[in-house]
Design an enzyme around this catalytic site. Structure first.
Site, mmCIF file in Angstrom:
data_model
loop_
_atom_site.group_PDB
_atom_site.id
_atom_site.type_symbol
_atom_site.label_atom_id
_atom_site.label_comp_id
_atom_site.label_asym_id
_atom_site.label_seq_id
_atom_site.Cartn_x
_atom_site.Cartn_y
_atom_site.Cartn_z
ATOM 1 N N LYS A 30 5.698 1.048 12.825
ATOM 2 C CA LYS A 30 5.407 1.351 14.240
ATOM 3 C C LYS A 30 5.468 0.101 15.114
ATOM 4 C CE LYS A 30 0.983 1.155 12.259
ATOM 5 N NZ LYS A 30 0.086 1.833 11.403
ATOM 6 N N ILE B 139 0.128 12.922 8.848
ATOM 7 C CA ILE B 139 0.264 14.150 9.639
ATOM 8 C C ILE B 139 1.727 14.387 10.015
ATOM 9 C CG2 ILE B 139 -0.458 15.379 11.718
ATOM 10 C CD1 ILE B 139 -2.884 13.555 11.858
ATOM 11 N N ASN C 122 0.826 -1.220 0.000
ATOM 12 C CA ASN C 122 0.000 0.000 0.000
ATOM 13 C C ASN C 122 0.853 1.259 0.000
ATOM 14 O OD1 ASN C 122 -2.488 -1.345 0.220
ATOM 15 N ND2 ASN C 122 -2.116 -1.686 2.403
ATOM 16 N N GLU D 271 8.699 9.335 10.548
ATOM 17 C CA GLU D 271 7.513 10.205 10.611
ATOM 18 C C GLU D 271 6.229 9.416 10.325
ATOM 19 O OE1 GLU D 271 7.308 14.045 10.976
ATOM 20 O OE2 GLU D 271 5.486 13.033 11.550
ATOM 21 N N LYS E 228 2.326 4.312 19.441
ATOM 22 C CA LYS E 228 2.509 5.684 18.956
ATOM 23 C C LYS E 228 2.662 6.649 20.140
ATOM 24 C CE LYS E 228 -0.126 4.509 14.863
ATOM 25 N NZ LYS E 228 -1.485 4.405 14.326
ATOM 26 N N ARG F 281 8.406 -9.894 -1.804
ATOM 27 C CA ARG F 281 8.383 -11.356 -1.704
ATOM 28 C C ARG F 281 8.201 -11.964 -3.086
ATOM 29 N NH1 ARG F 281 4.568 -11.470 3.445
ATOM 30 N NH2 ARG F 281 3.499 -10.083 2.035
ATOM 31 N N GLY G 75 -3.427 5.018 4.967
ATOM 32 C CA GLY G 75 -3.676 5.023 3.524
ATOM 33 C C GLY G 75 -2.350 5.112 2.790
ATOM 34 N N GLU H 133 -9.004 -4.305 10.595
ATOM 35 C CA GLU H 133 -8.426 -5.532 10.048
ATOM 36 C C GLU H 133 -9.225 -6.731 10.525
ATOM 37 O OE1 GLU H 133 -4.216 -5.734 10.674
ATOM 38 O OE2 GLU H 133 -4.001 -3.611 10.192
HETATM 39 P P1 NAP Z 1 1.741 -4.081 2.797
HETATM 40 O O1 NAP Z 1 0.718 -3.521 1.869
HETATM 41 O O2 NAP Z 1 1.445 -5.347 3.501
HETATM 42 O O3 NAP Z 1 3.101 -4.272 1.941
HETATM 43 C C1 NAP Z 1 4.203 -4.967 2.441
HETATM 44 C C2 NAP Z 1 5.238 -5.074 1.321
HETATM 45 O O4 NAP Z 1 6.411 -5.655 1.873
HETATM 46 C C3 NAP Z 1 4.797 -5.954 0.153
HETATM 47 O O5 NAP Z 1 5.221 -5.393 -1.057
HETATM 48 C C4 NAP Z 1 5.539 -7.279 0.407
HETATM 49 O O6 NAP Z 1 5.937 -7.971 -0.759
HETATM 50 C C5 NAP Z 1 6.784 -6.796 1.128
HETATM 51 N N1 NAP Z 1 7.265 -7.821 2.052
HETATM 52 C C6 NAP Z 1 6.649 -8.261 3.181
HETATM 53 N N2 NAP Z 1 7.408 -9.219 3.759
HETATM 54 C C7 NAP Z 1 8.474 -9.378 2.987
HETATM 55 C C8 NAP Z 1 9.608 -10.236 3.053
HETATM 56 N N3 NAP Z 1 9.744 -11.129 4.036
HETATM 57 N N4 NAP Z 1 10.541 -10.147 2.078
HETATM 58 C C9 NAP Z 1 10.394 -9.274 1.069
HETATM 59 N N5 NAP Z 1 9.344 -8.431 0.946
HETATM 60 C C10 NAP Z 1 8.406 -8.491 1.898
HETATM 61 O O7 NAP Z 1 2.149 -3.018 3.912
HETATM 62 P P2 NAP Z 1 1.803 -1.447 3.950
HETATM 63 O O8 NAP Z 1 0.369 -1.239 4.291
HETATM 64 O O9 NAP Z 1 2.369 -0.815 2.725
HETATM 65 O O10 NAP Z 1 2.645 -0.985 5.226
HETATM 66 C C11 NAP Z 1 4.050 -0.890 5.196
HETATM 67 C C12 NAP Z 1 4.568 -0.306 6.505
HETATM 68 O O11 NAP Z 1 4.048 1.020 6.672
HETATM 69 C C13 NAP Z 1 4.140 -1.085 7.746
HETATM 70 O O12 NAP Z 1 5.187 -1.064 8.700
HETATM 71 C C14 NAP Z 1 2.954 -0.306 8.279
HETATM 72 O O13 NAP Z 1 2.766 -0.442 9.676
HETATM 73 C C15 NAP Z 1 3.388 1.111 7.944
HETATM 74 N N6 NAP Z 1 2.247 2.033 7.828
HETATM 75 C C16 NAP Z 1 1.245 1.722 6.969
HETATM 76 C C17 NAP Z 1 0.164 2.579 6.869
HETATM 77 C C18 NAP Z 1 -0.970 2.273 5.918
HETATM 78 O O14 NAP Z 1 -1.909 3.066 5.856
HETATM 79 N N7 NAP Z 1 -0.932 1.177 5.169
HETATM 80 C C19 NAP Z 1 0.115 3.742 7.671
HETATM 81 C C20 NAP Z 1 1.174 4.039 8.528
HETATM 82 C C21 NAP Z 1 2.250 3.166 8.598
HETATM 83 P P3 NAP Z 1 4.867 -8.630 -1.778
HETATM 84 O O15 NAP Z 1 4.161 -7.452 -2.382
HETATM 85 O O16 NAP Z 1 5.671 -9.348 -2.770
HETATM 86 O O17 NAP Z 1 3.985 -9.481 -0.949
#
Ligand code: NAP
Length: 457
Positions: free
Chosen positions: A111, A142, A21, A135, A211, A53, A323, A196
């Site tokens: 986080k 924000i 995402n 951040e 946080k 992955r 998001g 979730e």
């Molecule tokens: P996500 O959609 O689950 O994406 C995770 C990505 O990491 C995917 O591309 C996945 O690869 C890759 N990945 C996971 N495990 C892996 C491994 N063992 N080896 C190689 N690649 C791996 O996560 P996200 O929502 O983008 O969130 C990412 C981070 O930002 C998290 O720490 C989350 O807490 C933080 N965050 C997210 C949001 C939000 O709104 N989503 C907000 C604030 C903070 P594949 O695509 O190949 O599966």
């Protein structure tokens, strides 16, 4: 003509770990806004690869296939800046440590990892003289960490109160606007994708606590860990609590609160004019705040952080807490800031931890309370309850009574129960607990239905 990039412009190699995402939106910005980023940083930011992955998985944005790799470690060794957006504890932790060892600047939004292992990572980054920025880990889009660490660095922050979990704000807001019970509002949040499949970390307050620990650490120049945060979730908040709060002019929010307080060294109830200890209380709990308070107007899944500082006074930061695109904005802010520093040279700026203030438990906090109870509708009930509050040193601000004639009516039709809702003046946790225990012991009380803290008055 693109004047931002010349033959002499430095190139900084950027490795992205994760293209989900958030990562895919960060890749989009790096690939499509290259000239603007070069103009802002003074360096060409070259995306050298993206570790995932599955290199063939469909992506939300168009990214050249040759950028993808499954070998994250090899990618890190090529990079000046490593952006970790995989999430989870491992392999994220090992890869961040590899990046620090390699001397790369690290940007993360993880986080969950910072909550569990932040202190180790901060220390390793400090020791290596590299910058670790995060951040995006608090309140999504924000900008709140850099305002606290940079813009307010010349001020003294006294209190931070944040709505830092969008899922719980969505649920509480839905309960407030529709009168729904918690379980129904949670089901709606799940259906709409705000919660979730396993909502435990959100509804039990653990995500907000992670946080809260970060906000408190930066605001008070002391490292606080997750276990320093007193944490209560929202699963016990009922439609009745919400309705009662509404009627009294309040709204219930899950707040992460970090505040500097001074307590008598012998404990809150030992106010004998002796010495005082200054420390920090960090807590997450459902809280009544006045509907007209700026945090009271934060609706749906939005986040907001309300900061009080000695010179600046009150400040409020508001926006999307999650998001892909909003969070990518926060990540890119860290990337641009890191790139500027790399262009100018100089060591990484670590978080200030100069104060080492003690953690004060919830017992040290004095706040106002809302207490709901179900009592027998008999003459003298109100005076008995008022007397108990007075005996325990808790002063009542407002008391409301609603008589339920239809419920538990005896054979002659007389009313049997009354709902009482009391808001107190500031009292200590211990005095409040003793009052509630004494009330529970009264034979005219059927049950104490809720005890919630009140802030922002
Ligand atoms: P996500 O959609 O689950 O994406 C995770 C990505 O990491 C995917 O591309 C996945 O690869 C890759 N990945 C996971 N495990 C892996 C491994 N063992 N080896 C190689 N690649 C791996 O996560 P996200 O929502 O983008 O969130 C990412 C981070 O930002 C998290 O720490 C989350 O807490 C933080 N965050 C997210 C949001 C939000 O709104 N989503 C907000 C604030 C903070 P594949 O695509 O190949 O599966």
């Amino acid at each position: 003509m693109d004047t931002s990039v010349s033959a002499n412009t430095k190139t900084l190699k950027v490795a992205l770990l994760g293209a989900g995402n958030v990562g895919s939106q960060v890749a989009r910005i790096l690939l499509t806004d290259a000239s603007a980023l070069a103009a802002r940083t003074g360096a060409r930011l070259e995306l050298v690869g993206i570790a995932v992955r599955n290199v063939d998985a469909p992506r939300e944005v168009e990214i050249p296939r040759e950028l993808f790799t499954t070998d994250a470690s090899a990618l890190i060794r090529k990079a000046d800046i490593v952006i970790e957006l995989m999430g989870g504890l491992e392999p994220a932790r090992t890869l961040i440590l590899e990046a620090i060892e390699h001397g790369a600047t690290v940007v993360t939004g993880n986080k969950a990892l910072l909550a569990v292992d932040g202190p180790t990572l901060y220390e390793k980054a400090d020791a290596a003289g590299v910058q670790l920025s995060y951040e995006a880990a608090v309140a999504g889009a924000i900008p709140i960490l850099r305002p606290i660490t940079d813009s307010l660095a010349g001020d003294k922050i006294t209190r931070v109160m944040g709505i830092v979990n969008g899922t719980t704000n969505f649920i509480l807001d839905a309960m407030d606007s529709t009168g729904a019970e918690f379980a129904d509002a949670l089901a709606e949040a799940t259906r709409l994708g705000y919660a979730e499949a396993d909502p435990t970390a959100d509804v039990e307050g653990h995500d907000a606590a992670a946080k809260g620990a970060i906000l408190a650490s930066l605001a008070f120049h002391t490292r606080f860990a997750l276990e320093d945060v007193h944490c209560e979730g929202i699963t016990g908040v009922s439609a009745g609590d919400i309705a009662a709060a509404k009627e009294a002019g309040y709204v219930i929010k899950l707040l992460a609160i970090a505040e500097k307080i001074s307590v008598p060294t012998g404990g809150q109830n030992n106010d004998d004019g002796g010495t005082f200890t200054t420390g920090v209380s960090v807590r997450v709990h459902p809280t009544l705040i006045p509907r007209e308070h700026p945090l009271g107007a934060v609706r749906g899944a939005y986040n907001a952080v309300f900061v009080e500082a000695e010179s600046a006074g009150e400040l409020m930061f508001y926006g999307r807490g999650a998001g892909g695109s909003p969070t990518a904005s926060a990540v890119m802010g860290d990337v641009v800031s890191a790139a500027r520093r790399l262009v100018l040279g100089g060591p990484g700026r670590s978080d200030s931890t100069i104060e080492v203030l003690p953690v004060l438990g919830i017992d040290a906090v004095k706040t106002r309370y809302y207490i709901g109870m179900d009592a027998a509708d008999q003459p003298g009930v109100l005076s008995k309850i008022s007397a108990l509050f007075a005996e325990n040193g808790v002063s009542i601000e407002t008391m409301r009574q609603t008589v339920h004639r239809e419920r538990d009516a005896s054979e002659n039709g007389s009313a049997a129960s009354a709902e009482l809702r009391i808001v107190t003046h500031r009292a200590s946790e211990a005095a409040l607990a003793a009052t509630v225990e004494a009330i529970n012991g009264l034979d005219i009380i059927n049950s104490v239905t809720s005890v919630l803290r009140v802030e922002g008055v």
